[in-house]
Design a protein around this motif. Structure first.
Motif, PDB file in Angstrom:
ATOM      1  N   ILE A  48       0.757  -1.111   0.106  1.00 13.91           N
ATOM      2  CA  ILE A  48      -0.048   0.102   0.211  1.00 13.91           C
ATOM      3  C   ILE A  48       0.939   1.276   0.059  1.00 13.91           C
ATOM      4  CG2 ILE A  48      -1.597   1.117   1.482  1.00 13.91           C
ATOM      5  CD1 ILE A  48      -2.649  -1.320   2.370  1.00 13.91           C
ATOM      6  N   ILE A  49       1.941   1.351   0.871  1.00 12.44           N
ATOM      7  CA  ILE A  49       2.764   2.444   0.957  1.00 12.44           C
ATOM      8  C   ILE A  49       3.678   2.577  -0.235  1.00 12.44           C
ATOM      9  CG2 ILE A  49       4.628   3.485   2.240  1.00 12.44           C
ATOM     10  CD1 ILE A  49       3.512   2.298   4.697  1.00 12.44           C
ATOM     11  N   MET A  50       3.985   1.544  -0.962  1.00 16.14           N
ATOM     12  CA  MET A  50       4.788   1.663  -2.163  1.00 16.14           C
ATOM     13  C   MET A  50       3.923   2.210  -3.313  1.00 16.14           C
ATOM     14  SD  MET A  50       7.772   0.725  -2.133  1.00 16.14           S
ATOM     15  CE  MET A  50       8.366   0.358  -3.914  1.00 16.14           C
ATOM     16  N   PHE A  51       2.723   1.681  -3.285  1.00 15.76           N
ATOM     17  CA  PHE A  51       1.705   2.326  -4.253  1.00 15.76           C
ATOM     18  C   PHE A  51       1.350   3.999  -4.124  1.00 15.76           C
ATOM     19  CE2 PHE A  51      -2.840   3.834  -5.498  1.00 15.76           C
ATOM     20  CZ  PHE A  51      -2.618   3.446  -6.808  1.00 15.76           C
ATOM     21  N   VAL A  52       1.412   4.231  -2.734  1.00 18.97           N
ATOM     22  CA  VAL A  52       1.127   5.919  -2.504  1.00 18.97           C
ATOM     23  C   VAL A  52       2.504   6.339  -2.924  1.00 18.97           C
ATOM     24  CG1 VAL A  52       1.075   7.558  -0.422  1.00 18.97           C
ATOM     25  CG2 VAL A  52      -0.102   5.223  -0.573  1.00 18.97           C
TER      26      VAL A  52
END
Length: 184
Positions: A150-154
């Motif tokens: 999720i954080i990588m996507f953000v």
């Protein structure tokens, strides 16, 4: 969060336009001071945004050299350095994203350790310690990987927005300033 709001502020400045160059008019080296003053009169919060800074940089270089190509090169170089600066600001966030699975792996090792500690009981027929330990192990890995994804996507989205902002700023300054410069 904060970074996304900052990019949004920069984008708004770019969208609303900064310099008013009358149609058919050319900016001469002697006009640079007047246009630079327009940028200096912006509210303090807007003066240091990337579009305004890039435009000031282009005008300053043109004022110093009276050379259109020098101003164009300055805009390109300045845009590249802004891009690198913005990218380096994401480095700490990237490190945290890298660390999350490592922390999850620590939980995995602990869970497996607990499961192995319950091996004696499992031999006697009580498998609850083993299954509990393995549950902790797999859950910590799963949670860490999901959070990391999720954080990588953000971060990826933020990076794309930053790159677009810098590229659009460069194109905007090329269209509104560089294309209207005239050395004499």
């Amino acid at each position: 969060g904060m970074k996304a709001r900052e990019i949004q502020r920069q984008r708004r400045q770019l969208d609303k336009g900064l310099l008013r160059v009358p149609p058919g008019y050319r900016i001469l080296p002697t006009d640079v001071r007047d246009y630079a003053r327009q940028l200096e009169e912006l509210p303090e919060a807007e003066r240091d945004l990337i579009p305004a800074r890039t435009m000031r940089h282009a005008l300053k270089r043109f004022g110093e050299t009276a050379n259109v190509q020098d101003a164009a090169t300055a805009v390109h170089d300045y845009s590249e350095s802004e891009s690198a600066r913005l990218d380096s600001e994401l480095a700490m966030i990237r490190f945290c994203v890298w660390a999350i699975p490592a922390i999850g792996f620590v939980g995995t090792v602990r869970g497996i350790g607990d499961a192995l500690g319950g091996a004696q009981q499992a031999i006697r027929g009580d498998t609850s310690a083993v299954t509990g330990g393995l549950g902790v192990a797999f859950n910590s890995t799963l949670v860490a990987l999901i959070i990391s994804i999720i954080i990588m996507f953000v971060i990826h989205e933020l990076q794309l927005r930053q790159e677009r902002l810098v590229l659009d700023t460069e194109l905007y300054v090329d269209d509104t300033v560089i294309s209207n410069l005239q050395s004499r």
